[in-house]
Design an enzyme around this catalytic site. Structure first.
Site, PDB file in Angstrom:
ATOM      1  N   LYS A  22      27.375  -7.117 -20.138  1.00 49.40           N
ATOM      2  CA  LYS A  22      26.112  -6.697 -20.769  1.00 49.40           C
ATOM      3  C   LYS A  22      25.268  -5.929 -19.749  1.00 49.40           C
ATOM      4  O   LYS A  22      24.755  -4.844 -20.053  1.00 49.40           O
ATOM      5  CB  LYS A  22      25.332  -7.917 -21.238  1.00 49.40           C
ATOM      6  CG  LYS A  22      23.889  -7.644 -21.630  1.00 49.40           C
ATOM      7  CD  LYS A  22      23.149  -8.861 -22.138  1.00 49.40           C
ATOM      8  CE  LYS A  22      22.592  -9.719 -21.057  1.00 49.40           C
ATOM      9  NZ  LYS A  22      21.305  -9.275 -20.463  1.00 49.40           N
ATOM     10  N   ASN A  23      25.154  -6.467 -18.535  1.00 46.20           N
ATOM     11  CA  ASN A  23      24.226  -5.894 -17.562  1.00 46.20           C
ATOM     12  C   ASN A  23      24.759  -4.659 -16.855  1.00 46.20           C
ATOM     13  O   ASN A  23      24.010  -4.000 -16.138  1.00 46.20           O
ATOM     14  CB  ASN A  23      23.777  -6.969 -16.567  1.00 46.20           C
ATOM     15  CG  ASN A  23      22.857  -7.979 -17.232  1.00 46.20           C
ATOM     16  OD1 ASN A  23      22.421  -7.780 -18.375  1.00 46.20           O
ATOM     17  ND2 ASN A  23      22.581  -9.074 -16.552  1.00 46.20           N
ATOM     18  N   CYS A 116       8.848 -12.418 -20.566  1.00 49.80           N
ATOM     19  CA  CYS A 116       9.787 -13.160 -21.425  1.00 49.80           C
ATOM     20  C   CYS A 116       9.721 -14.611 -20.965  1.00 49.80           C
ATOM     21  O   CYS A 116       8.947 -14.964 -20.083  1.00 49.80           O
ATOM     22  CB  CYS A 116      11.203 -12.594 -21.289  1.00 49.80           C
ATOM     23  SG  CYS A 116      11.958 -12.990 -19.728  1.00 49.80           S
ATOM     24  N   ARG A 121       7.909 -10.666 -15.395  1.00 45.52           N
ATOM     25  CA  ARG A 121       8.851  -9.536 -15.376  1.00 45.52           C
ATOM     26  C   ARG A 121       8.129  -8.177 -15.253  1.00 45.52           C
ATOM     27  O   ARG A 121       8.233  -7.319 -16.100  1.00 45.52           O
ATOM     28  CB  ARG A 121       9.740  -9.538 -16.619  1.00 45.52           C
ATOM     29  CG  ARG A 121      10.391 -10.850 -16.978  1.00 45.52           C
ATOM     30  CD  ARG A 121      11.473 -11.313 -16.029  1.00 45.52           C
ATOM     31  NE  ARG A 121      12.617 -10.447 -15.949  1.00 45.52           N
ATOM     32  CZ  ARG A 121      13.653 -10.484 -16.769  1.00 45.52           C
ATOM     33  NH1 ARG A 121      13.642 -11.315 -17.790  1.00 45.52           N
ATOM     34  NH2 ARG A 121      14.684  -9.674 -16.620  1.00 45.52           N
ATOM     35  N   ASP A 304      21.355 -15.882 -12.757  1.00 47.78           N
ATOM     36  CA  ASP A 304      21.871 -15.957 -14.134  1.00 47.78           C
ATOM     37  C   ASP A 304      22.909 -17.049 -14.317  1.00 47.78           C
ATOM     38  O   ASP A 304      23.336 -17.304 -15.440  1.00 47.78           O
ATOM     39  CB  ASP A 304      22.489 -14.605 -14.555  1.00 47.78           C
ATOM     40  CG  ASP A 304      21.432 -13.539 -14.706  1.00 47.78           C
ATOM     41  OD1 ASP A 304      21.793 -12.365 -14.864  1.00 47.78           O
ATOM     42  OD2 ASP A 304      20.238 -13.875 -14.642  1.00 47.78           O
ATOM     43  N   ARG A 396      22.269 -12.624 -27.773  1.00 49.37           N
ATOM     44  CA  ARG A 396      21.888 -11.436 -27.006  1.00 49.37           C
ATOM     45  C   ARG A 396      22.935 -11.105 -25.956  1.00 49.37           C
ATOM     46  O   ARG A 396      23.132  -9.951 -25.601  1.00 49.37           O
ATOM     47  CB  ARG A 396      20.553 -11.654 -26.293  1.00 49.37           C
ATOM     48  CG  ARG A 396      19.385 -11.884 -27.200  1.00 49.37           C
ATOM     49  CD  ARG A 396      18.103 -11.876 -26.441  1.00 49.37           C
ATOM     50  NE  ARG A 396      18.013 -10.684 -25.586  1.00 49.37           N
ATOM     51  CZ  ARG A 396      16.927 -10.378 -24.887  1.00 49.37           C
ATOM     52  NH1 ARG A 396      15.883 -11.162 -24.895  1.00 49.37           N
ATOM     53  NH2 ARG A 396      16.898  -9.287 -24.149  1.00 49.37           N
TER      54      ARG A 396
HETATM   55  C1  EPZ Z   1      18.245  -7.974 -14.031  1.00 50.71           C
HETATM   56  O1  EPZ Z   1      16.919  -8.089 -14.518  1.00 50.71           O
HETATM   57  C2  EPZ Z   1      19.138  -8.616 -15.083  1.00 50.71           C
HETATM   58  N1  EPZ Z   1      19.010  -7.890 -16.352  1.00 50.71           N
HETATM   59  C3  EPZ Z   1      18.740 -10.081 -15.270  1.00 50.71           C
HETATM   60  O2  EPZ Z   1      19.677 -10.650 -16.188  1.00 50.71           O
HETATM   61  C4  EPZ Z   1      18.878 -10.798 -13.928  1.00 50.71           C
HETATM   62  O3  EPZ Z   1      18.455 -12.130 -14.081  1.00 50.71           O
HETATM   63  C5  EPZ Z   1      18.013 -10.080 -12.881  1.00 50.71           C
HETATM   64  O4  EPZ Z   1      18.393  -8.687 -12.800  1.00 50.71           O
HETATM   65  C6  EPZ Z   1      18.173 -10.698 -11.486  1.00 50.71           C
HETATM   66  O5  EPZ Z   1      19.521 -10.632 -11.093  1.00 50.71           O
HETATM   67  C7  EPZ Z   1      19.697  -6.738 -16.509  1.00 50.71           C
HETATM   68  O6  EPZ Z   1      20.404  -6.272 -15.621  1.00 50.71           O
HETATM   69  C8  EPZ Z   1      19.558  -6.052 -17.835  1.00 50.71           C
HETATM   70  P1  EPZ Z   1      14.829  -7.715 -11.169  1.00 50.71           P
HETATM   71  P2  EPZ Z   1      15.718  -7.266 -13.788  1.00 50.71           P
HETATM   72  O7  EPZ Z   1      14.046  -6.464 -11.386  1.00 50.71           O
HETATM   73  O8  EPZ Z   1      16.247  -5.978 -13.259  1.00 50.71           O
HETATM   74  C9  EPZ Z   1      10.504  -8.926  -9.694  1.00 50.71           C
HETATM   75  C10 EPZ Z   1      20.368 -11.884 -18.032  1.00 50.71           C
HETATM   76  O9  EPZ Z   1      20.355 -13.104 -18.163  1.00 50.71           O
HETATM   77  N2  EPZ Z   1      10.139  -7.531 -10.006  1.00 50.71           N
HETATM   78  O10 EPZ Z   1      15.965  -7.677 -10.201  1.00 50.71           O
HETATM   79  O11 EPZ Z   1      14.581  -7.236 -14.729  1.00 50.71           O
HETATM   80  C11 EPZ Z   1      10.858  -9.730 -10.945  1.00 50.71           C
HETATM   81  O12 EPZ Z   1       9.696 -10.263 -11.534  1.00 50.71           O
HETATM   82  C12 EPZ Z   1      19.177 -11.178 -17.434  1.00 50.71           C
HETATM   83  O13 EPZ Z   1      21.339 -11.141 -18.324  1.00 50.71           O
HETATM   84  C13 EPZ Z   1       8.842  -7.097  -9.708  1.00 50.71           C
HETATM   85  O14 EPZ Z   1       8.006  -7.859  -9.205  1.00 50.71           O
HETATM   86  O15 EPZ Z   1      15.389  -8.218 -12.572  1.00 50.71           O
HETATM   87  C14 EPZ Z   1      11.777 -10.785 -10.409  1.00 50.71           C
HETATM   88  O16 EPZ Z   1      11.005 -11.836  -9.868  1.00 50.71           O
HETATM   89  C15 EPZ Z   1      17.996 -12.116 -17.281  1.00 50.71           C
HETATM   90  N3  EPZ Z   1       8.515  -5.812  -9.994  1.00 50.71           N
HETATM   91  C16 EPZ Z   1      12.519 -10.083  -9.273  1.00 50.71           C
HETATM   92  O17 EPZ Z   1      11.729  -8.925  -8.954  1.00 50.71           O
HETATM   93  C17 EPZ Z   1       9.407  -4.931 -10.557  1.00 50.71           C
HETATM   94  O18 EPZ Z   1       9.039  -3.750 -10.780  1.00 50.71           O
HETATM   95  C18 EPZ Z   1      13.918  -9.604  -9.629  1.00 50.71           C
HETATM   96  O19 EPZ Z   1      13.809  -8.871 -10.817  1.00 50.71           O
HETATM   97  C19 EPZ Z   1      10.705  -5.394 -10.848  1.00 50.71           C
HETATM   98  C20 EPZ Z   1      11.048  -6.693 -10.563  1.00 50.71           C
END
Ligand code: EPZ
Length: 417
Positions: A22-23, A116, A121, A304, A396
């Site tokens: 998915k990711n 979410c 996020r 995850d 999902r």
């Molecule tokens: C990706 O989400 C994945 N989703 C998530 O999988 C996964 O849990 C996550 O990476 C961490 O590995 C997809 O790839 C579609 P991040 P993402 O930006 O990119 C903070 C699942 O279960 N952050 O790496 O949204 C954020 O709040 C899903 O399949 C900021 O502060 O995660 C978090 O604490 C759930 N500002 C941390 O960074 C930003 O602009 C990591 O988030 C972006 C992120």
């Protein structure tokens, strides 16, 4: 809304085929916006989030054909640069169209993705990076309104190695003028899959999978035919199902190369991992030992997988400690597991799991994608019957989960709630 009914304490056996990731699929589908030619994607899983991305791309004007796991996308005529709230609110990963839309049309209007269940996020790091690439960004009535004459290559440093932030910037940089260097980039294998596909389209990306990625902008990208990697999180989920039911199963189409941290912790817990080749592995075990887990960015233990491993640790012979370092609210499965006789205490983003002899079936509520998976895993081992409500969360990110588990011997059925 559908629910699962699971009769627990059944052993599993046989083989299961892991689906496409998915990711990896979500950014790769969004990358089709970067070219006017056909993008033919294979091994795309049949998931709610994939259908959401298809609907979003269609809304933007792309032509899409889906036959089984093959999705053909043509974005030669994008007639709207707007990703509406109605679609974005159902899937935060919709933010992945922002970079490609800006690179292609020099303007985009994308609804701010809401938070979410697992956290606020934010997407501030995405926006800050685009501003440094000469885009002007404003927030208007909940929408990100972005414009640029043309993306300019830039040196970008991410405070946090954001996965979709890294993917968004890579996609934007492929058509920018000049060179972009991303420092403290995320290193997830799904990012490497995206970069591999973009390079097949004529992009010039180096260093994906490391913390420094360099992209030389090009004038245009061609169409491509690409097979998406398999889903390491789905594979990890089936491993937990095997261990908690003291079973052994075979997983085929497994991305073995991307699973070191999951395999390592699984073996520390008493699990067996017998790798047959680069995509087939026998997994399972008879005893569950307590372990300590700290989630971290790749190649560390993936957030995850945290919920699914906690389910298994509820039956360990001792006390385990699981620290969540990525998201601020990713323990919602704990309250539901405790309703099944687990003994878990959460404080300061850390769960202390005191192993119990047995889980007991109960009516429980899914709250987010991976929490739902953890409840299924617990229900497979619990005594008696478990009802899991709101499994739209699960749909999902898991393709045909009840069919796959039934084929392994589980007693699971889907009903209208
Ligand atoms: C990706 O989400 C994945 N989703 C998530 O999988 C996964 O849990 C996550 O990476 C961490 O590995 C997809 O790839 C579609 P991040 P993402 O930006 O990119 C903070 C699942 O279960 N952050 O790496 O949204 C954020 O709040 C899903 O399949 C900021 O502060 O995660 C978090 O604490 C759930 N500002 C941390 O960074 C930003 O602009 C990591 O988030 C972006 C992120």
């Amino acid at each position: 809304m559908d629910k699962f009914i699971i009769e627990g304490s059944k052993k599993l056996s046989g083989a299961v085929k892991i689906s496409g990731s998915k990711n990896a699929s979500l950014p790769i589908m969004s990358a089709a916006l970067l070219t006017k030619e056909d993008v033919i994607l294979k091994n795309i899983p049949d998931l709610k989030d994939i259908n959401t991305m298809i609907n979003l791309l269609k809304h933007l004007g792309c032509k899409i054909k889906k036959e089984n796991d093959v999705v053909t996308i043509n974005c030669s005529s994008i007639n709207s640069p707007e990703a509406p709230y109605e679609l974005v609110k159902t899937m935060r990963a919709s933010i992945l169209v922002l970079g490609p839309l800006l690179a292609r049309l020099n303007s985009a209007k994308v609804s701010m993705p809401g938070g979410c269940a697992i956290g606020v996020r934010p997407v501030n790091l995405h926006l800050k990076a685009f501003e440094s690439m000469d885009a002007s960004i404003s927030i208007d009535e909940g929408y990100i309104v972005a414009k640029t004459n043309k993306f300019k290559g830039s040196d970008i440093y991410f405070d946090i190695p954001t996965v979709t932030g890294t993917e968004n910037v890579i996609m934007a940089a492929t058509l920018a003028s000049g060179k972009t260097v991303i420092k403290n980039a995320a290193k997830e294998p799904e990012i490497v899959d995206l970069a591999n596909m973009l390079n097949k389209m004529g992009a010039k990306i180096e260093g994906s999978g490391t913390s420094t990625i360099t992209v030389e902008g090009v004038d245009r990208l061609s169409g491509v035919e690409y097979t998406v990697m398999n889903d390491r999180i789905e594979a990890g989920t089936f491993m937990c199902a095997a261990l908690i039911t003291s079973s052994f199963i075979k997983m085929v189409n497994t991305p073995v190369y991307a699973m070191d941290a999951i395999f390592d912790k699984f073996k520390e817990m008493g699990g067996v991992v017998d790798v047959e080749d680069d995509s087939a592995v026998i997994v399972g075990g008879e005893t569950i030992k307590p372990v300590n887990i700290k989630t971290s960015v790749y190649p560390g233990f993936p957030t995850d997988m945290q919920a699914q491993f906690i389910s298994v640790l509820t039956l360990a012979d001792g006390v385990s400690i699981v620290k969540e370092t990525i998201f601020e609210n990713r323990f919602q499965h704990v309250a539901e597991l405790n309703r099944m006789n687990a003994d878990i205490v959460v404080s300061n983003n850390q769960a202390v799991i005191n192993g119990v002899k047995q889980l007991k079936g109960a009516r429980v509520m899914a709250t987010d994608l991976r929490a739902s998976a953890s409840l299924v895993i617990a229900a497979l081992a619990a005594a008696g019957s478990t009802e899991i409500l709101r499994i739209y969360h699960l749909d999902r990110g898991y393709e045909k989960l009840e069919q796959k588990l039934s084929s392994l011997g589980a007693n699971i059925r889907r009903e209208k709630a």
